[in-house]
Design a protein around this motif. Structure first.
Motif, PDB file in Angstrom:
ATOM      1  N   SER A 196     -46.083 -49.887  13.120  1.00  0.00           N
ATOM      2  CA  SER A 196     -45.562 -51.208  13.415  1.00  0.00           C
ATOM      3  C   SER A 196     -46.588 -52.036  14.163  1.00  0.00           C
ATOM      4  N   ARG A 197     -46.660 -53.315  13.839  1.00  0.00           N
ATOM      5  CA  ARG A 197     -47.551 -54.213  14.571  1.00  0.00           C
ATOM      6  C   ARG A 197     -47.010 -54.491  15.971  1.00  0.00           C
ATOM      7  N   ALA A 198     -45.732 -54.203  16.229  1.00  0.00           N
ATOM      8  CA  ALA A 198     -45.142 -54.462  17.544  1.00  0.00           C
ATOM      9  C   ALA A 198     -45.837 -53.662  18.635  1.00  0.00           C
ATOM     10  N   VAL A 199     -46.302 -52.469  18.309  1.00  0.00           N
ATOM     11  CA  VAL A 199     -47.025 -51.658  19.291  1.00  0.00           C
ATOM     12  C   VAL A 199     -48.251 -52.439  19.748  1.00  0.00           C
ATOM     13  N   HIS A 200     -48.932 -53.059  18.820  1.00  0.00           N
ATOM     14  CA  HIS A 200     -50.108 -53.872  19.138  1.00  0.00           C
ATOM     15  C   HIS A 200     -49.704 -55.170  19.841  1.00  0.00           C
ATOM     16  N   MET A 201     -48.691 -55.829  19.356  1.00  0.00           N
ATOM     17  CA  MET A 201     -48.292 -57.143  19.870  1.00  0.00           C
ATOM     18  C   MET A 201     -47.802 -57.109  21.310  1.00  0.00           C
ATOM     19  N   TYR A 202     -47.066 -56.085  21.694  1.00  0.00           N
ATOM     20  CA  TYR A 202     -46.439 -56.050  23.011  1.00  0.00           C
ATOM     21  C   TYR A 202     -47.191 -55.207  24.037  1.00  0.00           C
ATOM     22  N   SER A 203     -48.354 -54.711  23.683  1.00  0.00           N
ATOM     23  CA  SER A 203     -49.144 -53.900  24.615  1.00  0.00           C
ATOM     24  C   SER A 203     -50.077 -54.784  25.428  1.00  0.00           C
ATOM     25  N   ASP A 204     -50.121 -54.549  26.747  1.00  0.00           N
ATOM     26  CA  ASP A 204     -51.062 -55.275  27.597  1.00  0.00           C
ATOM     27  C   ASP A 204     -52.473 -54.717  27.444  1.00  0.00           C
ATOM     28  N   TYR A 205     -52.553 -53.433  27.200  1.00  0.00           N
ATOM     29  CA  TYR A 205     -53.835 -52.771  26.971  1.00  0.00           C
ATOM     30  C   TYR A 205     -53.715 -51.888  25.743  1.00  0.00           C
ATOM     31  N   GLU A 206     -54.800 -51.817  24.987  1.00  0.00           N
ATOM     32  CA  GLU A 206     -54.911 -50.830  23.916  1.00  0.00           C
ATOM     33  C   GLU A 206     -56.153 -50.012  24.224  1.00  0.00           C
ATOM     34  N   ILE A 207     -55.944 -48.748  24.485  1.00  0.00           N
ATOM     35  CA  ILE A 207     -57.051 -47.853  24.799  1.00  0.00           C
ATOM     36  C   ILE A 207     -57.046 -46.744  23.761  1.00  0.00           C
ATOM     37  N   TYR A 208     -58.103 -46.669  22.991  1.00  0.00           N
ATOM     38  CA  TYR A 208     -58.207 -45.679  21.928  1.00  0.00           C
ATOM     39  C   TYR A 208     -59.046 -44.509  22.415  1.00  0.00           C
ATOM     40  N   LEU A 209     -58.641 -43.312  22.036  1.00  0.00           N
ATOM     41  CA  LEU A 209     -59.370 -42.099  22.376  1.00  0.00           C
ATOM     42  C   LEU A 209     -59.840 -41.449  21.088  1.00  0.00           C
ATOM     43  N   GLY A 210     -61.034 -40.916  21.113  1.00  0.00           N
ATOM     44  CA  GLY A 210     -61.538 -40.241  19.921  1.00  0.00           C
ATOM     45  C   GLY A 210     -62.680 -39.310  20.255  1.00  0.00           C
ATOM     46  N   ARG A 211     -62.898 -38.382  19.335  1.00  0.00           N
ATOM     47  CA  ARG A 211     -64.038 -37.479  19.475  1.00  0.00           C
ATOM     48  C   ARG A 211     -64.446 -36.991  18.097  1.00  0.00           C
ATOM     49  N   ASP A 212     -65.657 -36.546  17.972  1.00  0.00           N
ATOM     50  CA  ASP A 212     -66.187 -36.061  16.709  1.00  0.00           C
ATOM     51  C   ASP A 212     -65.904 -34.570  16.605  1.00  0.00           C
ATOM     52  N   THR A 213     -64.862 -34.227  15.887  1.00  0.00           N
ATOM     53  CA  THR A 213     -64.445 -32.823  15.782  1.00  0.00           C
ATOM     54  C   THR A 213     -65.231 -32.054  14.730  1.00  0.00           C
ATOM     55  N   GLU A 214     -66.028 -32.744  13.917  1.00  0.00           N
ATOM     56  CA  GLU A 214     -66.727 -32.085  12.816  1.00  0.00           C
ATOM     57  C   GLU A 214     -68.213 -31.867  13.055  1.00  0.00           C
ATOM     58  N   THR A 215     -68.728 -32.372  14.168  1.00  0.00           N
ATOM     59  CA  THR A 215     -70.153 -32.224  14.434  1.00  0.00           C
ATOM     60  C   THR A 215     -70.508 -30.773  14.760  1.00  0.00           C
ATOM     61  N   GLU A 216     -71.739 -30.401  14.443  1.00  0.00           N
ATOM     62  CA  GLU A 216     -72.239 -29.065  14.780  1.00  0.00           C
ATOM     63  C   GLU A 216     -72.581 -28.968  16.267  1.00  0.00           C
ATOM     64  N   ASP A 217     -72.868 -30.110  16.880  1.00  0.00           N
ATOM     65  CA  ASP A 217     -73.275 -30.165  18.283  1.00  0.00           C
ATOM     66  C   ASP A 217     -72.053 -29.952  19.186  1.00  0.00           C
ATOM     67  N   LYS A 218     -72.009 -28.802  19.863  1.00  0.00           N
ATOM     68  CA  LYS A 218     -70.870 -28.461  20.720  1.00  0.00           C
ATOM     69  C   LYS A 218     -70.681 -29.481  21.843  1.00  0.00           C
ATOM     70  N   ASN A 219     -71.779 -29.996  22.386  1.00  0.00           N
ATOM     71  CA  ASN A 219     -71.705 -30.983  23.454  1.00  0.00           C
ATOM     72  C   ASN A 219     -70.993 -32.251  22.960  1.00  0.00           C
ATOM     73  N   LEU A 220     -71.356 -32.739  21.785  1.00  0.00           N
ATOM     74  CA  LEU A 220     -70.701 -33.923  21.220  1.00  0.00           C
ATOM     75  C   LEU A 220     -69.248 -33.634  20.834  1.00  0.00           C
ATOM     76  N   ARG A 221     -68.997 -32.456  20.322  1.00  0.00           N
ATOM     77  CA  ARG A 221     -67.637 -32.073  19.916  1.00  0.00           C
ATOM     78  C   ARG A 221     -66.688 -32.026  21.117  1.00  0.00           C
ATOM     79  N   ASN A 222     -67.228 -31.746  22.292  1.00  0.00           N
ATOM     80  CA  ASN A 222     -66.421 -31.666  23.510  1.00  0.00           C
ATOM     81  C   ASN A 222     -66.460 -32.954  24.332  1.00  0.00           C
ATOM     82  N   THR A 223     -66.931 -34.040  23.724  1.00  0.00           N
ATOM     83  CA  THR A 223     -66.998 -35.329  24.414  1.00  0.00           C
ATOM     84  C   THR A 223     -65.891 -36.245  23.904  1.00  0.00           C
ATOM     85  N   LEU A 224     -65.066 -36.719  24.820  1.00  0.00           N
ATOM     86  CA  LEU A 224     -63.947 -37.605  24.496  1.00  0.00           C
ATOM     87  C   LEU A 224     -64.318 -39.025  24.902  1.00  0.00           C
ATOM     88  N   THR A 225     -64.247 -39.956  23.956  1.00  0.00           N
ATOM     89  CA  THR A 225     -64.579 -41.353  24.212  1.00  0.00           C
ATOM     90  C   THR A 225     -63.303 -42.168  24.374  1.00  0.00           C
TER      91      THR A 225
END
Length: 105
Positions: free
Chosen positions: A44-73
């Protein structure tokens, strides 16, 4: 389903405004992009419309680099309160020995 989400988001926004509290709503993003910063909120677009902040979390789960795989942005997609934090990001690294995230900046 979408109409139910719309109604719920409007009620939550009204409640948080009336009683002066911050509500953290966690939702799933569509998986149609390699970069989570360009994904859209699912359902729903309402989640976007009524939120004061949108904070997205992501990480690269497919990389071979363990350090990058364990880094959350954390990426601030939208800051409707002041706008100052829109576009900013920071990272936390998961320390598997200590079993917790650490700020490595």
């Amino acid at each position: 389903e979408r109409r139910g989400i719309d109604k719920a988001m409007l009620a939550l926004k009204d409640s948080s405004t009336k009683y002066n509290y911050v509500l953290f709503n966690i939702c799933h993003l569509n998986d149609d992009s390699d970069d989570f910063r360009s994904c859209s909120i699912r359902g729903s677009r309402a989640v976007h419309m009524y939120s004061d902040y949108e904070i997205y979390l992501g990480r690269d789960t497919e990389t071979e680099d363990k350090n990058l795989r364990n880094t959350l942005t954390f990426f601030v997609k939208k800051d409707r309160e002041t706008g100052e934090d829109t576009g900013k990001s920071f990272e936390l690294k998961y320390d598997s020995k200590k079993k917790k995230f650490i700020d490595f900046f």
